[in-house]
Design an enzyme around this catalytic site. Structure first.
Site, mmCIF file in Angstrom:
data_model
loop_
_atom_site.group_PDB
_atom_site.id
_atom_site.type_symbol
_atom_site.label_atom_id
_atom_site.label_comp_id
_atom_site.label_asym_id
_atom_site.label_seq_id
_atom_site.Cartn_x
_atom_site.Cartn_y
_atom_site.Cartn_z
ATOM 1 N N ASP A 170 -3.386 0.239 -3.972
ATOM 2 C CA ASP A 170 -2.391 -0.289 -3.725
ATOM 3 C C ASP A 170 -1.072 -0.319 -4.551
ATOM 4 O O ASP A 170 -1.059 0.199 -5.590
ATOM 5 C CB ASP A 170 -2.637 -1.700 -3.600
ATOM 6 C CG ASP A 170 -1.753 -3.105 -3.566
ATOM 7 O OD1 ASP A 170 -1.349 -2.578 -2.243
ATOM 8 O OD2 ASP A 170 -1.548 -4.006 -3.860
ATOM 9 N N ASP A 195 1.937 -2.701 -5.665
ATOM 10 C CA ASP A 195 2.421 -4.021 -6.019
ATOM 11 C C ASP A 195 1.301 -4.739 -6.400
ATOM 12 O O ASP A 195 0.147 -5.125 -5.971
ATOM 13 C CB ASP A 195 2.644 -5.082 -5.272
ATOM 14 C CG ASP A 195 4.393 -4.172 -4.388
ATOM 15 O OD1 ASP A 195 5.241 -4.288 -5.519
ATOM 16 O OD2 ASP A 195 4.664 -4.055 -3.015
#
Length: 259
Positions: free
Chosen positions: A13, A15
């Site tokens: 991922d 963020d």
């Protein structure tokens, strides 16, 4: 504990893992550098459908993270891939930004509000009441409802913003039709990403900061999972879920030596 194959491919991922509130997480640059030096296949994933991979490449580069355009996988790209496989050459009414509309155009879709095959809801900072009204009427007239991701809120310096999941709920309330969500935790996004890498789930890992999207998607796709504690999930939150990550680490810096 099941014996797993060595990790050959990495999905992470963005963020909360590599960056947090617009600043790189310590160790993120070393992690990306190690991936590139070793030649390990990898993808940086985001449920946000606002930006194109080129936009995200430029944003990450400004922060000192050198992620190739082809190593960025967004919910918009996954949505376009899904539609191209399911209904090639179709038409859609799309609510979203360049990340979504560019991906749809590149997949050969025509964007129109005249009897489209699909209504596709993505992320935007300016949801228009007029556009939502049009989407509701098109769905009531038979267009199928797709949403890029189920996230209810997104971050901003001022606080939480309503995101695709919240707006999809509004449309569902008005139409009685639930969307098909493409992004995490739907393992479809992970599997299309793995296919793009030519990778296998049993020798791949997913790194994320959210139990309900990143870790769940990795688990359901059959991957080893790493939960980092630099985003929204804290140690105390883990036991609230009926599933667990394979590994829990403080940050991406703890994973560099595993690559």
């Amino acid at each position: 504990m099941i014996d797993r194959k060595p990790i050959e491919s990495w999905l992470t991922d963005m963020d909360g893992v590599l960056i947090h509130e617009g600043v790189p997480v310590p160790g993120a640059d070393a992690f990306i550098k190690r991936l590139r030096e070793t030649g390990r296949p990898f993808l940086v994933l985001t449920n946000n459908s606002i930006y194109t991979p080129r936009d995200l490449h430029a944003r990450l580069s400004r922060m000192g993270l050198d992620v190739p355009v082809e190593s960025i996988w967004t919910s918009a790209l996954a949505t376009a891939k899904f539609l191209d496989n399911q209904h090639p050459g179709g038409t859609a009414y799309a609510i979203g930004e360049a990340g979504l509309t560019t991906a749809l155009h590149d997949a050969g879709y025509v964007l129109t509000d005249a009897d489209p095959d699909f209504v596709i809801l993505g992320e935007t900072r300016t949801y228009s009441f007029e556009a939502l009204t049009k989407a509701i009427r098109l769905i009531n007239d038979g267009a199928r409802f797709i949403a890029t991701n189920p996230d209810n809120t997104g971050p901003s310096p001022e606080g939480a913003l309503p995101a695709t999941g919240s707006v999809a709920a509004l449309i569902t309330k008005a139409t009685g039709k639930d969307p098909y969500f493409i992004g995490k935790p739907n393992p479809l996004m992970m599997r299309t990403g793995l296919n793009a890498l030519g990778a296998h789930s049993e020798s791949s890992a997913m790194i994320g900061d959210r139990m309900d999207t990143d870790i769940l998607a990795g688990l359901e796709a059959g991957m080893e999972t790493f939960l980092v504690l630099t985003g929204v999930t804290g140690t105390a939150d883990i036991d609230q879920y009926p599933f667990r990550p394979t590994n829990v680490v403080d940050s991406i810096a703890d994973i560099v030596d595993l690559v």
